[in-house]
Design a protein around this motif. Structure first.
Motif, PDB file in Angstrom:
ATOM      1  N   LEU A  70    -121.256 -54.466 -33.066  1.00  0.00           N
ATOM      2  CA  LEU A  70    -120.848 -53.349 -33.918  1.00  0.00           C
ATOM      3  C   LEU A  70    -122.015 -52.772 -34.695  1.00  0.00           C
ATOM      4  O   LEU A  70    -121.848 -51.828 -35.449  1.00  0.00           O
ATOM      5  CB  LEU A  70    -119.752 -53.809 -34.880  1.00  0.00           C
ATOM      6  N   SER A  71    -123.212 -53.337 -34.535  1.00  0.00           N
ATOM      7  CA  SER A  71    -124.379 -52.762 -35.207  1.00  0.00           C
ATOM      8  C   SER A  71    -125.081 -51.747 -34.315  1.00  0.00           C
ATOM      9  O   SER A  71    -126.196 -51.354 -34.597  1.00  0.00           O
ATOM     10  CB  SER A  71    -125.362 -53.872 -35.582  1.00  0.00           C
ATOM     11  N   ARG A  72    -124.426 -51.357 -33.245  1.00  0.00           N
ATOM     12  CA  ARG A  72    -125.034 -50.355 -32.373  1.00  0.00           C
ATOM     13  C   ARG A  72    -124.850 -48.961 -32.963  1.00  0.00           C
ATOM     14  O   ARG A  72    -123.943 -48.720 -33.744  1.00  0.00           O
ATOM     15  CB  ARG A  72    -124.379 -50.405 -30.985  1.00  0.00           C
ATOM     16  N   GLU A  73    -125.735 -48.078 -32.534  1.00  0.00           N
ATOM     17  CA  GLU A  73    -125.631 -46.679 -32.943  1.00  0.00           C
ATOM     18  C   GLU A  73    -124.368 -46.065 -32.336  1.00  0.00           C
ATOM     19  O   GLU A  73    -123.903 -46.504 -31.283  1.00  0.00           O
ATOM     20  CB  GLU A  73    -126.845 -45.890 -32.434  1.00  0.00           C
ATOM     21  N   LEU A  74    -123.856 -45.048 -32.998  1.00  0.00           N
ATOM     22  CA  LEU A  74    -122.700 -44.336 -32.445  1.00  0.00           C
ATOM     23  C   LEU A  74    -123.159 -43.492 -31.269  1.00  0.00           C
ATOM     24  O   LEU A  74    -124.262 -42.962 -31.264  1.00  0.00           O
ATOM     25  CB  LEU A  74    -122.093 -43.420 -33.498  1.00  0.00           C
ATOM     26  N   TRP A  75    -122.331 -43.341 -30.267  1.00  0.00           N
ATOM     27  CA  TRP A  75    -122.684 -42.451 -29.166  1.00  0.00           C
ATOM     28  C   TRP A  75    -122.306 -41.018 -29.553  1.00  0.00           C
ATOM     29  O   TRP A  75    -121.524 -40.806 -30.499  1.00  0.00           O
ATOM     30  CB  TRP A  75    -122.056 -42.895 -27.853  1.00  0.00           C
ATOM     31  N   TYR A 135    -118.691 -39.877 -30.359  1.00  0.00           N
ATOM     32  CA  TYR A 135    -117.840 -40.831 -31.069  1.00  0.00           C
ATOM     33  C   TYR A 135    -117.139 -40.194 -32.272  1.00  0.00           C
ATOM     34  O   TYR A 135    -115.912 -40.237 -32.404  1.00  0.00           O
ATOM     35  CB  TYR A 135    -118.705 -42.004 -31.512  1.00  0.00           C
ATOM     36  N   ARG A 136    -117.953 -39.567 -33.130  1.00  0.00           N
ATOM     37  CA  ARG A 136    -117.371 -39.003 -34.350  1.00  0.00           C
ATOM     38  C   ARG A 136    -116.399 -37.873 -34.037  1.00  0.00           C
ATOM     39  O   ARG A 136    -115.353 -37.766 -34.670  1.00  0.00           O
ATOM     40  CB  ARG A 136    -118.472 -38.471 -35.246  1.00  0.00           C
ATOM     41  N   ARG A 137    -116.764 -37.044 -33.050  1.00  0.00           N
ATOM     42  CA  ARG A 137    -115.917 -35.895 -32.748  1.00  0.00           C
ATOM     43  C   ARG A 137    -114.561 -36.376 -32.211  1.00  0.00           C
ATOM     44  O   ARG A 137    -113.508 -35.908 -32.637  1.00  0.00           O
ATOM     45  CB  ARG A 137    -116.603 -34.998 -31.715  1.00  0.00           C
ATOM     46  N   TRP A 172    -113.017 -39.276 -32.664  1.00  0.00           N
ATOM     47  CA  TRP A 172    -112.171 -39.893 -33.682  1.00  0.00           C
ATOM     48  C   TRP A 172    -111.703 -38.868 -34.704  1.00  0.00           C
ATOM     49  O   TRP A 172    -110.598 -38.973 -35.235  1.00  0.00           O
ATOM     50  CB  TRP A 172    -112.912 -41.038 -34.370  1.00  0.00           C
ATOM     51  N   THR A 173    -112.555 -37.881 -35.007  1.00  0.00           N
ATOM     52  CA  THR A 173    -112.140 -36.847 -35.955  1.00  0.00           C
ATOM     53  C   THR A 173    -110.952 -36.077 -35.412  1.00  0.00           C
ATOM     54  O   THR A 173    -109.987 -35.813 -36.125  1.00  0.00           O
ATOM     55  CB  THR A 173    -113.321 -35.896 -36.235  1.00  0.00           C
ATOM     56  N   PHE A 188    -107.832 -38.324 -35.822  1.00  0.00           N
ATOM     57  CA  PHE A 188    -107.261 -38.497 -37.159  1.00  0.00           C
ATOM     58  C   PHE A 188    -106.904 -37.173 -37.819  1.00  0.00           C
ATOM     59  O   PHE A 188    -106.253 -37.165 -38.854  1.00  0.00           O
ATOM     60  CB  PHE A 188    -108.221 -39.295 -38.039  1.00  0.00           C
ATOM     61  N   ALA A 189    -107.367 -36.039 -37.229  1.00  0.00           N
ATOM     62  CA  ALA A 189    -107.021 -34.752 -37.818  1.00  0.00           C
ATOM     63  C   ALA A 189    -105.578 -34.384 -37.500  1.00  0.00           C
ATOM     64  O   ALA A 189    -104.966 -33.597 -38.205  1.00  0.00           O
ATOM     65  CB  ALA A 189    -107.967 -33.677 -37.294  1.00  0.00           C
ATOM     66  N   LEU A 214    -115.993 -44.043 -38.478  1.00  0.00           N
ATOM     67  CA  LEU A 214    -116.794 -42.995 -39.117  1.00  0.00           C
ATOM     68  C   LEU A 214    -116.435 -41.656 -38.482  1.00  0.00           C
ATOM     69  O   LEU A 214    -116.474 -41.508 -37.259  1.00  0.00           O
ATOM     70  CB  LEU A 214    -118.271 -43.322 -38.905  1.00  0.00           C
ATOM     71  N   LEU A 215    -116.053 -40.699 -39.312  1.00  0.00           N
ATOM     72  CA  LEU A 215    -115.614 -39.401 -38.810  1.00  0.00           C
ATOM     73  C   LEU A 215    -116.657 -38.343 -39.144  1.00  0.00           C
ATOM     74  O   LEU A 215    -117.621 -38.598 -39.855  1.00  0.00           O
ATOM     75  CB  LEU A 215    -114.264 -39.022 -39.435  1.00  0.00           C
ATOM     76  N   GLN A 216    -116.433 -37.150 -38.639  1.00  0.00           N
ATOM     77  CA  GLN A 216    -117.294 -36.028 -38.996  1.00  0.00           C
ATOM     78  C   GLN A 216    -117.010 -35.640 -40.444  1.00  0.00           C
ATOM     79  O   GLN A 216    -115.854 -35.557 -40.848  1.00  0.00           O
ATOM     80  CB  GLN A 216    -117.021 -34.838 -38.074  1.00  0.00           C
ATOM     81  N   ASN A 253    -111.232 -34.870 -42.473  1.00  0.00           N
ATOM     82  CA  ASN A 253    -109.879 -34.431 -42.177  1.00  0.00           C
ATOM     83  C   ASN A 253    -109.037 -35.652 -41.843  1.00  0.00           C
ATOM     84  O   ASN A 253    -109.250 -36.310 -40.826  1.00  0.00           O
ATOM     85  CB  ASN A 253    -109.924 -33.460 -40.992  1.00  0.00           C
ATOM     86  N   ALA A 255    -125.302 -44.909 -39.341  1.00  0.00           N
ATOM     87  CA  ALA A 255    -124.246 -44.460 -38.424  1.00  0.00           C
ATOM     88  C   ALA A 255    -124.088 -45.496 -37.320  1.00  0.00           C
ATOM     89  O   ALA A 255    -124.525 -45.321 -36.192  1.00  0.00           O
ATOM     90  CB  ALA A 255    -124.597 -43.091 -37.852  1.00  0.00           C
ATOM     91  N   HIS A 256    -123.467 -46.620 -37.667  1.00  0.00           N
ATOM     92  CA  HIS A 256    -123.246 -47.707 -36.719  1.00  0.00           C
ATOM     93  C   HIS A 256    -121.756 -47.848 -36.467  1.00  0.00           C
ATOM     94  O   HIS A 256    -120.935 -47.358 -37.241  1.00  0.00           O
ATOM     95  CB  HIS A 256    -123.796 -49.028 -37.264  1.00  0.00           C
ATOM     96  N   LEU A 257    -121.440 -48.592 -35.402  1.00  0.00           N
ATOM     97  CA  LEU A 257    -120.020 -48.798 -35.093  1.00  0.00           C
ATOM     98  C   LEU A 257    -119.315 -49.566 -36.201  1.00  0.00           C
ATOM     99  O   LEU A 257    -118.124 -49.378 -36.428  1.00  0.00           O
ATOM    100  CB  LEU A 257    -119.887 -49.560 -33.775  1.00  0.00           C
TER     101      LEU A 257
END
Lengths: 238, 160
Positions: A60-65, A68-70, A72-73, A76-77, B26-28, B43, B65-67
């Protein structure tokens, strides 16, 4: 080596775990290797070991791909879909080739199949005999005979290991119902019950409140009060 | 008692699981012009929800920005409405521990500028400090803008 102290090393394995895990000891001396790790005596499997779980956390200490954020956003939106609460619950089971369902609240226990001792002068009616359920003798009834379920499969082809005894208590009398398989408990909405098809024969239709789908089967949700009052009547007629 | 553990920098903290509504990935984020970029909006189910970067707040750098960096969603401590939420961004939000009340010890120091720091417990890797998330606004997050009284229901006259 991070943080390992050689002077106090009661267990080298635990000391190594203080820093970052750079070993894959579970593949060498652990359960995936030759099982020579002394820690296995006390923890019995590598998954109980802190080195192993720490290595897992390192993933879990890996960088996000990039996405990833888009992703999950977007997830959850969305507004939470408030599902209407299920207001019915049924145990789904199979007799012969028919999937049936009875309301969960009448069930007390589901046990493995037991020998059923037939009673003298007990013909081929709904009464099968008595079974010993942890010291208590319970009357076993054949629900399939009440519902006129035809034995579609020869008895020897039914997989015996799936057979169960349902212990029900619909109205103060405990009964045992032998069935060929139990699927489990299913929660549903009463308004989602599908009406019984018009082609269903009359005796079947008067026992069926509707059909519910679970496990890719369509199970007939039985009217418990009608089923058990008819069962009680046919037992008393004897 | 169940506690969710996390890190900000090298420091390990725990928050009572009963205070946590949800743990989000972690979200935008949409940044808010706040000190050190500590605050942003995200959001959450269609509502703008404020998030505080605990790393930026206490270590002076944003969280990696980690998992394992996640948003701990709690009730907003100064919120008038119970559905008003606050996200706490922390690193290595990966574990829960079950503790007895006897495992918790008073640290013996009570910093006036950090009233959110609670009792301490020890594990194999050292001390973990419990935090009271409802006192963050008295301590490190005191410069955050207070939530509007009922920002969801205000008519926004000049935008209408």
């Amino acid at each position: 080596m991070n943080g390992g102290s050689q002077s106090l090393a009661p267990s080298a394995a635990i000391e190594r775990s203080v820093g970052n895990v750079s070993t894959d000891c579970w593949n060498k001396s652990g359960v995936y290797g030759d099982r020579t790790c002394p820690e296995l005596q006390s923890i019995s499997h590598c998954r109980n070991c802190r080195i192993y779980s720490r290595a897992g956390v390192q993933l879990l200490s890996r960088e996000l791909w990039p996405d990833y954020r888009r992703e999950w956003t977007e997830h959850f939106a969305r507004e939470k879909e408030a599902a209407a609460r299920a207001n019915g619950s049924a145990v789904i089971f199979r007799i012969q080739s028919d999937w049936l369902a009875l309301p969960t609240h009448i069930f007390q226990e589901i046990t493995e199949h037991r020998p059923i001792h037939s009673l003298p002068h007990c013909g081929p009616g709904v009464l099968l005999g008595i079974a010993n359920i942890r010291g208590e003798l319970l009357i076993c009834v054949a629900l399939g005979r009440l519902l006129n379920l035809a034995p579609a499969v020869p008895a020897q082809q039914i997989r015996a290991e799936y057979r169960r005894l349902l212990i029900v208590n619909p109205a103060g009398d405990r009964l045992a119902l032998p069935v060929d398989e139990v699927h489990g408990v299913c929660r549903f909405h009463l308004q989602d019950l599908k009406a019984a098809p018009a082609t269903l024969n009359r005796s079947h239709r008067c026992y069926t409140a509707g059909f519910l789908s679970a496990n890719s089967h369509s199970a007939a949700f039985l009217k418990a009060d009608v089923v058990f009052s008819d069962l009680a009547r046919s037992l008393h007629e004897r | 008692m169940l506690f969710l553990t996390f890190k900000t920098g090298q420091q390990r903290y725990a928050i009572s699981a009963s205070r946590v509504i949800e743990v989000l990935p972690l979200l935008q984020m949409t940044p808010v012009p706040a000190p050190q970029g500590t605050v942003a909006y995200f959001n959450y189910k269609g509502r703008p929800t404020i998030a505080v970067d605990l790393c930026a707040l206490t270590c002076g750098r944003p969280a990696h920005a980690h998992l394992g960096t996640r948003i701990i969603l709690v009730k907003h401590p100064a919120a008038p409405a119970p559905d008003h939420l606050l996200g706490l961004i922390a690193e290595q939000v990966t574990d829960v521990v079950r503790l007895k009340s006897t495992d918790l010890a008073d640290p013996g120091v009570h910093l006036q500028e950090a009233p959110h720091l609670g009792p301490v417990f020890m594990d194999e890797e050292g001390a973990v400090q419990c935090i009271y998330e409802d006192r963050l606004l008295l301590g490190p997050a005191r410069r955050l803008p207070p939530p509007a009284a009922d920002y969801t229901r205000r008519p926004f006259g000049h935008f209408a």
